[in-house]
Structure formats: structure tokens, C-alpha cells
Design a protein around this motif. Structure first.
Motif, short mmCIF file in Angstrom:
data_model
loop_
_atom_site.label_atom_id
_atom_site.label_comp_id
_atom_site.label_asym_id
_atom_site.label_seq_id
_atom_site.Cartn_x
_atom_site.Cartn_y
_atom_site.Cartn_z
N VAL A 5 0.85 -1.19 0.00
CA VAL A 5 0.00 0.00 0.00
C VAL A 5 0.89 1.24 0.00
O VAL A 5 1.99 1.22 0.54
CB VAL A 5 -0.96 0.06 1.22
CG1 VAL A 5 -1.95 -1.09 1.19
CG2 VAL A 5 -0.20 0.08 2.52
N PRO A 6 0.40 2.33 -0.59
CA PRO A 6 1.15 3.58 -0.52
C PRO A 6 0.88 4.29 0.81
O PRO A 6 -0.19 4.14 1.39
CB PRO A 6 0.58 4.39 -1.69
CG PRO A 6 -0.82 3.88 -1.84
CD PRO A 6 -0.79 2.43 -1.44
N ILE A 7 1.87 5.03 1.28
CA ILE A 7 1.69 5.86 2.47
C ILE A 7 2.45 7.17 2.25
O ILE A 7 3.64 7.17 1.95
CB ILE A 7 2.15 5.16 3.76
CG1 ILE A 7 1.88 6.07 4.98
CG2 ILE A 7 3.59 4.72 3.70
CD1 ILE A 7 2.06 5.41 6.32
N PRO A 8 1.73 8.30 2.37
CA PRO A 8 2.41 9.59 2.24
C PRO A 8 3.11 9.95 3.54
O PRO A 8 2.54 9.82 4.62
CB PRO A 8 1.25 10.56 1.96
CG PRO A 8 0.07 9.93 2.62
CD PRO A 8 0.29 8.44 2.55
N ILE A 9 4.36 10.37 3.42
CA ILE A 9 5.10 10.87 4.58
C ILE A 9 5.81 12.13 4.09
O ILE A 9 6.73 12.05 3.27
CB ILE A 9 6.11 9.85 5.13
CG1 ILE A 9 5.40 8.53 5.47
CG2 ILE A 9 6.81 10.41 6.35
CD1 ILE A 9 6.34 7.42 5.90
N GLY A 10 5.36 13.26 4.60
CA GLY A 10 5.91 14.52 4.10
C GLY A 10 5.56 14.68 2.63
O GLY A 10 4.43 14.48 2.22
N ASP A 67 -2.63 8.77 11.73
CA ASP A 67 -3.76 8.29 10.93
C ASP A 67 -3.29 7.55 9.69
O ASP A 67 -3.83 6.50 9.34
CB ASP A 67 -4.67 9.45 10.51
CG ASP A 67 -5.50 9.98 11.67
OD1 ASP A 67 -5.57 9.30 12.71
OD2 ASP A 67 -6.09 11.06 11.52
N ASP A 68 -2.28 8.07 9.01
CA ASP A 68 -1.76 7.41 7.82
C ASP A 68 -1.14 6.06 8.18
O ASP A 68 -1.32 5.08 7.47
CB ASP A 68 -0.72 8.28 7.12
CG ASP A 68 -1.32 9.55 6.53
OD1 ASP A 68 -2.52 9.56 6.21
OD2 ASP A 68 -0.57 10.54 6.38
N ALA A 69 -0.44 6.01 9.31
CA ALA A 69 0.22 4.77 9.73
C ALA A 69 -0.80 3.69 10.05
O ALA A 69 -0.70 2.56 9.57
CB ALA A 69 1.11 5.03 10.94
N ARG A 70 -1.80 4.02 10.84
CA ARG A 70 -2.76 3.00 11.23
C ARG A 70 -3.61 2.53 10.05
O ARG A 70 -3.91 1.35 9.93
CB ARG A 70 -3.63 3.46 12.41
CG ARG A 70 -4.53 4.61 12.13
CD ARG A 70 -5.35 5.00 13.37
NE ARG A 70 -6.21 6.12 13.11
CZ ARG A 70 -7.37 6.06 12.48
NH1 ARG A 70 -7.83 4.91 12.05
NH2 ARG A 70 -8.10 7.14 12.27
N GLN A 71 -3.95 3.44 9.16
CA GLN A 71 -4.74 3.06 7.99
C GLN A 71 -3.94 2.17 7.03
O GLN A 71 -4.47 1.21 6.48
CB GLN A 71 -5.26 4.30 7.28
CG GLN A 71 -6.33 5.01 8.09
CD GLN A 71 -6.74 6.34 7.49
OE1 GLN A 71 -6.48 6.63 6.34
NE2 GLN A 71 -7.40 7.16 8.29
N ALA A 72 -2.67 2.48 6.85
CA ALA A 72 -1.83 1.67 5.97
C ALA A 72 -1.65 0.26 6.54
O ALA A 72 -1.75 -0.73 5.81
CB ALA A 72 -0.47 2.34 5.76
N LEU A 73 -1.40 0.17 7.83
CA LEU A 73 -1.22 -1.14 8.45
C LEU A 73 -2.51 -1.96 8.41
O LEU A 73 -2.48 -3.16 8.13
CB LEU A 73 -0.70 -0.99 9.87
CG LEU A 73 0.73 -0.47 9.97
CD1 LEU A 73 1.06 -0.02 11.38
CD2 LEU A 73 1.72 -1.51 9.47
N ALA A 74 -3.62 -1.31 8.63
CA ALA A 74 -4.91 -2.01 8.54
C ALA A 74 -5.16 -2.49 7.11
O ALA A 74 -5.64 -3.61 6.89
CB ALA A 74 -6.04 -1.10 9.01
N ALA A 75 -4.82 -1.66 6.13
CA ALA A 75 -5.00 -2.04 4.73
C ALA A 75 -4.15 -3.25 4.35
O ALA A 75 -4.53 -4.04 3.48
CB ALA A 75 -4.69 -0.86 3.81
N LEU A 76 -3.01 -3.41 5.02
CA LEU A 76 -2.15 -4.57 4.78
C LEU A 76 -2.64 -5.81 5.53
O LEU A 76 -2.06 -6.88 5.40
CB LEU A 76 -0.71 -4.26 5.18
CG LEU A 76 0.05 -3.34 4.24
CD1 LEU A 76 1.37 -2.92 4.85
CD2 LEU A 76 0.26 -4.00 2.88
N GLY A 77 -3.70 -5.66 6.30
CA GLY A 77 -4.28 -6.80 7.00
C GLY A 77 -3.85 -7.00 8.43
O GLY A 77 -4.20 -8.00 9.05
N PHE A 78 -3.07 -6.06 8.96
CA PHE A 78 -2.66 -6.16 10.36
C PHE A 78 -3.79 -5.63 11.24
O PHE A 78 -4.46 -4.67 10.89
CB PHE A 78 -1.38 -5.37 10.61
CG PHE A 78 -0.20 -5.90 9.87
CD1 PHE A 78 0.41 -7.10 10.25
CD2 PHE A 78 0.31 -5.23 8.77
CE1 PHE A 78 1.49 -7.60 9.55
CE2 PHE A 78 1.40 -5.72 8.05
CZ PHE A 78 1.98 -6.92 8.45
#
Length: 99
Positions: A5-10, A67-78
Motif C-alpha cells: 500500500v502507498p503511504i504519504p510521509i511529508g 492516521d496514515d500509519a494505522r490506515q496503511a497497516l490495517a489495509a495490509l491486513g494487520f
């Protein structure tokens, strides 16, 4: 469930891969109640709970927004968990209460 999944950081968008998150978790010490719990959001990776931001920072070398971190990890199935304090349990989410 996607493998990445993509995750924006800065100003950069990183691609997170499930295998990289699992590898990072194996190198990091999991959260534990015997130490101060420093964060509100955790992800279950393997057999340990890990703070979501440092977990992703271990992969990207940059710290994402929560928010970006938790959503990305959830999208990966964690599985992602929030540490609820007494106020949250007794009164709910502050902005749902109007302040």
C-alpha cells in the motif's frame, strides 16, 4: 488484502510491503505494559504489539502521521488497536462530544 500500500510521509509517498513490516517488527521490541506505553495506536504483527509510527519508520526511515500509519497497516491486513484511557472509555471520543 493487498501485499503493498502507498503511504504519504511529508512530500514523499512510500510503498509499504507486508513482508517489510513483518521484518521490521521482528527487529523491534514490542510494546509491553511493564514499560510506559508511549502511544495510543498499536498494530499486532506476529506475536507482538508495536507502536504504529515507529514500525513504519523502521521501514521508511521517516515517521508518518498516526492516521496514515494505522490506515496503511490495517489495509495490509494487520490488526490495529487503540489504547483507551478512562476518559475515552467513560465519555467517548472528544470531538463526538462537541469539544
Amino acid at each position: 488484502m493487498p501485499d503493498s500500500v502507498p503511504i504519504p510521509i511529508g512530500s514523499t509517498t512510500h510503498t509499504l510491503h507486508r513482508r517489510d513490516i513483518e521484518a521490521a517488527a521482528s527487529r523491534l521490541e514490542p510494546a509491553h505494559s511493564s514499560r510506559a506505553l508511549e502511544a495510543k495506536w498499536y498494530a499486532l504483527v506476529g506475536g507482538g504489539l508495536h507502536y504504529v509510527r515507529p514500525l513504519i519508520a523502521a521501514v521508511t526511515n521517516e515517521t508518518p502521521k498516526v492516521d496514515d500509519a494505522r490506515q496503511a497497516l490495517a489495509a495490509l491486513g494487520f490488526s490495529v488497536f487503540c489504547l483507551a484511557d478512562d476518559d475515552l472509555l467513560n465519555n467517548g471520543i472528544p470531538w463526538h462530544r462537541g469539544y
